[in-house]
Write an enzyme that holds these catalytic residues in place. Structure first.
Site, PDB file in Angstrom:
ATOM      1  N   MET A   1       0.829  -1.212   0.000  1.00  0.00           N
ATOM      2  CA  MET A   1       0.000   0.000   0.000  1.00  0.00           C
ATOM      3  C   MET A   1       0.862   1.261   0.000  1.00  0.00           C
ATOM      4  O   MET A   1       0.505   2.258  -0.631  1.00  0.00           O
ATOM      5  CB  MET A   1      -0.954   0.000   1.207  1.00  0.00           C
ATOM      6  CG  MET A   1      -2.132  -0.939   1.060  1.00  0.00           C
ATOM      7  SD  MET A   1      -3.044  -0.727  -0.500  1.00  0.00           S
ATOM      8  CE  MET A   1      -3.423   1.000  -0.460  1.00  0.00           C
TER       9      MET A   1
ATOM     10  N   ALA B   1     -11.344   0.716   7.895  1.00  0.00           N
ATOM     11  CA  ALA B   1     -10.769  -0.568   7.475  1.00  0.00           C
ATOM     12  C   ALA B   1     -10.832  -0.714   5.962  1.00  0.00           C
ATOM     13  O   ALA B   1     -10.273  -1.665   5.416  1.00  0.00           O
ATOM     14  CB  ALA B   1     -11.521  -1.719   8.146  1.00  0.00           C
TER      15      ALA B   1
ATOM     16  N   HIS C   1      -9.890 -12.461  -0.414  1.00  0.00           N
ATOM     17  CA  HIS C   1      -8.665 -11.663  -0.602  1.00  0.00           C
ATOM     18  C   HIS C   1      -7.536 -12.573  -1.053  1.00  0.00           C
ATOM     19  O   HIS C   1      -7.646 -13.804  -0.975  1.00  0.00           O
ATOM     20  CB  HIS C   1      -8.244 -10.997   0.713  1.00  0.00           C
ATOM     21  CG  HIS C   1      -9.112  -9.847   1.115  1.00  0.00           C
ATOM     22  ND1 HIS C   1      -8.840  -8.550   0.775  1.00  0.00           N
ATOM     23  CD2 HIS C   1     -10.246  -9.811   1.828  1.00  0.00           C
ATOM     24  CE1 HIS C   1      -9.772  -7.753   1.263  1.00  0.00           C
ATOM     25  NE2 HIS C   1     -10.644  -8.497   1.910  1.00  0.00           N
TER      26      HIS C   1
ATOM     27  N   LYS D   1      -2.785 -12.028   2.627  1.00  0.00           N
ATOM     28  CA  LYS D   1      -3.473 -11.163   3.607  1.00  0.00           C
ATOM     29  C   LYS D   1      -3.294 -11.734   5.015  1.00  0.00           C
ATOM     30  O   LYS D   1      -3.553 -12.923   5.250  1.00  0.00           O
ATOM     31  CB  LYS D   1      -4.958 -11.044   3.261  1.00  0.00           C
ATOM     32  CG  LYS D   1      -5.683 -10.125   4.218  1.00  0.00           C
ATOM     33  CD  LYS D   1      -6.831  -9.411   3.583  1.00  0.00           C
ATOM     34  CE  LYS D   1      -7.487  -8.433   4.545  1.00  0.00           C
ATOM     35  NZ  LYS D   1      -6.609  -7.307   4.896  1.00  0.00           N
TER      36      LYS D   1
HETATM   37  N1  LIG Z   1      -8.017   0.471   4.988  1.00  0.00           N
HETATM   38  C1  LIG Z   1      -7.834   0.064   3.730  1.00  0.00           C
HETATM   39  O1  LIG Z   1      -8.526   0.514   2.784  1.00  0.00           O
HETATM   40  C2  LIG Z   1      -6.769  -0.950   3.431  1.00  0.00           C
HETATM   41  C3  LIG Z   1      -6.550  -1.376   2.117  1.00  0.00           C
HETATM   42  C4  LIG Z   1      -5.490  -2.262   1.867  1.00  0.00           C
HETATM   43  C5  LIG Z   1      -4.706  -2.718   2.927  1.00  0.00           C
HETATM   44  N2  LIG Z   1      -4.992  -2.301   4.203  1.00  0.00           N
HETATM   45  C6  LIG Z   1      -4.185  -2.704   5.342  1.00  0.00           C
HETATM   46  O2  LIG Z   1      -2.964  -1.982   5.291  1.00  0.00           O
HETATM   47  C7  LIG Z   1      -1.966  -2.748   5.962  1.00  0.00           C
HETATM   48  C8  LIG Z   1      -0.731  -2.836   5.066  1.00  0.00           C
HETATM   49  O3  LIG Z   1      -1.058  -3.588   3.908  1.00  0.00           O
HETATM   50  P1  LIG Z   1       0.060  -3.931   2.800  1.00  0.00           P
HETATM   51  O4  LIG Z   1      -0.606  -4.826   1.824  1.00  0.00           O
HETATM   52  O5  LIG Z   1       0.710  -2.682   2.329  1.00  0.00           O
HETATM   53  O6  LIG Z   1       1.090  -4.783   3.717  1.00  0.00           O
HETATM   54  P2  LIG Z   1       2.629  -5.099   3.426  1.00  0.00           P
HETATM   55  O7  LIG Z   1       2.911  -5.128   1.972  1.00  0.00           O
HETATM   56  O8  LIG Z   1       2.942  -6.310   4.247  1.00  0.00           O
HETATM   57  O9  LIG Z   1       3.427  -3.829   4.038  1.00  0.00           O
HETATM   58  C9  LIG Z   1       3.491  -3.575   5.415  1.00  0.00           C
HETATM   59  C10 LIG Z   1       4.361  -2.362   5.644  1.00  0.00           C
HETATM   60  O10 LIG Z   1       4.349  -2.064   7.048  1.00  0.00           O
HETATM   61  C11 LIG Z   1       5.700  -1.982   7.496  1.00  0.00           C
HETATM   62  N3  LIG Z   1       5.731  -2.461   8.895  1.00  0.00           N
HETATM   63  C12 LIG Z   1       5.527  -3.721   9.351  1.00  0.00           C
HETATM   64  N4  LIG Z   1       5.616  -3.755  10.699  1.00  0.00           N
HETATM   65  C13 LIG Z   1       5.892  -2.478  11.083  1.00  0.00           C
HETATM   66  C14 LIG Z   1       6.137  -1.860  12.345  1.00  0.00           C
HETATM   67  N5  LIG Z   1       6.090  -2.564  13.486  1.00  0.00           N
HETATM   68  N6  LIG Z   1       6.396  -0.532  12.374  1.00  0.00           N
HETATM   69  C15 LIG Z   1       6.419   0.191  11.216  1.00  0.00           C
HETATM   70  N7  LIG Z   1       6.230  -0.332   9.994  1.00  0.00           N
HETATM   71  C16 LIG Z   1       5.966  -1.650   9.935  1.00  0.00           C
HETATM   72  C17 LIG Z   1       6.491  -2.868   6.552  1.00  0.00           C
HETATM   73  O11 LIG Z   1       7.873  -2.510   6.601  1.00  0.00           O
HETATM   74  P3  LIG Z   1       9.008  -3.556   6.132  1.00  0.00           P
HETATM   75  O12 LIG Z   1       8.998  -3.481   4.614  1.00  0.00           O
HETATM   76  O13 LIG Z   1      10.261  -3.040   6.723  1.00  0.00           O
HETATM   77  O14 LIG Z   1       8.592  -4.909   6.653  1.00  0.00           O
HETATM   78  C18 LIG Z   1       5.831  -2.501   5.232  1.00  0.00           C
HETATM   79  O15 LIG Z   1       6.307  -1.245   4.787  1.00  0.00           O
HETATM   80  C19 LIG Z   1      -2.613  -4.101   6.313  1.00  0.00           C
HETATM   81  O16 LIG Z   1      -3.077  -4.029   7.649  1.00  0.00           O
HETATM   82  C20 LIG Z   1      -3.791  -4.173   5.363  1.00  0.00           C
HETATM   83  O17 LIG Z   1      -4.845  -4.992   5.842  1.00  0.00           O
HETATM   84  C21 LIG Z   1      -5.999  -1.422   4.456  1.00  0.00           C
END
Ligand SMILES: NC(=O)c1ccc[n+]([C@@H]2O[C@H](COP(=O)([O-])OP(=O)(O)OC[C@H]3O[C@@H](n4cnc5c(N)ncnc54)[C@H](OP(=O)(O)O)[C@@H]3O)[C@@H](O)[C@H]2O)c1
Length: 243
Positions: free
Chosen positions: A12, A103, A134, A138
């Site tokens: 994201m 969310a 999904h 996920k």
């Molecule tokens: N609300 C919405 O519309 C929506 C839509 C899509 C996704 N989401 C949510 O957004 C979140 C991220 O999704 P994604 O697909 O982008 O996941 P992702 O590809 O796994 O990316 C997660 C990111 O968070 C970082 N991270 C992990 N643990 C952390 C910590 N303790 N402190 C700071 N940064 C941390 C990771 O850094 P590293 O690269 O260093 O590991 C990476 O940059 C999920 O919870 C997902 O369910 C929400």
């Protein structure tokens, strides 16, 4: 506006970065997980951050939210999978700062919720099924979107529905059947089916791309900047069209 993206290197975070050229008023900086825990207060102190946008993991919350509260920095929180305790911390923070939580930042899911409210009025006795599909990477199941849709389905029903996700016998009345699948690279599909023994109506939302969520979150960030402290949601951004 100087934006700090928590989860900058994630799927994201990358989707957000690719959209930023459409938001010339925003300059963004960001941190990955490894940088984040040590550097967040340095960056917040030195770069004059105006707003924090979090698409990361639930355990990142404690590393920036107390700082945001102390320094009155508005936050847009999009991460899912929080514990009840973390959700309470988000609510409490919103008493001091403008805080937008959803969310699901897709406008289509917001519209789906409005349609669900209508269906609750029109078909109060129907059985309700919800599918939550999904991609296989996920982390949380059911999704935050599914939980939010369940909350919308429950609200306004005369009798509470028990959520059943592992049905083994005869279907009872007042049950909401939840069907969760994690398949391939599906961005997000949610269907809500209202049915009687005679007919069924299916409301279905399909997210084709993560850009959809990134756009909603950036729109929320721009919108939130001049708001008073409070807890804001997609209904505040797009309005409630149910009545
Ligand atoms: N609300 C919405 O519309 C929506 C839509 C899509 C996704 N989401 C949510 O957004 C979140 C991220 O999704 P994604 O697909 O982008 O996941 P992702 O590809 O796994 O990316 C997660 C990111 O968070 C970082 N991270 C992990 N643990 C952390 C910590 N303790 N402190 C700071 N940064 C941390 C990771 O850094 P590293 O690269 O260093 O590991 C990476 O940059 C999920 O919870 C997902 O369910 C929400």
């Amino acid at each position: 506006m100087q934006l700090l993206i928590v989860g900058y290197t994630g799927k994201m975070g990358i989707a957000i970065q690719s959209l930023l050229k459409q938001y010339p008023q925003i300059e963004a900086t960001g941190l990955s997980r490894h940088e984040h825990l040590n550097c967040v207060s340095n960056i917040l102190d030195t770069q004059g951050i105006d707003l924090i946008l979090d698409f990361s993991k639930p355990d990142a919350l404690g590393s920036y939210l107390p700082y945001a509260v102390t320094h009155h920095i508005p936050c847009v929180i999009a991460t899912t999978g929080y514990s009840d305790e973390q959700l309470l911390a988000i609510r409490t923070a919103s008493e001091t700062i403008p805080l937008f939580y959803s969310a699901n930042f897709s406008k289509g899911i917001h519209v789906l919720k409005q349609l669900i409210k209508k269906m609750n009025d029109l078909c109060p006795e129907d059985h309700v099924d919800l599918t939550d599909i999904h991609h296989i990477h996920k982390a949380d199941a059911p999704s935050g979107t599914a939980k939010a849709l369940i909350e919308t389905i429950q609200t306004g029903r005369a009798q509470a529905l028990s959520v059943i996700s592992d049905q083994t016998g005869l279907r009872a009345d007042h049950e909401l059947h939840l069907h969760v699948s994690r398949l391939g690279s599906v961005v997000g599909e949610h269907s809500v089916i209202y049915s009687s023994e005679l007919e069924a109506i299916e409301l279905k939302h399909t997210a084709y791309t993560k850009t959809n969520f990134a756009k909603g979150a950036l729109d929320a960030a721009v919108w939130l900047m001049d708001k008073e402290p409070g807890y804001y949601t997609m209904e505040d951004l797009y309005g409630n069209v149910s009545k």
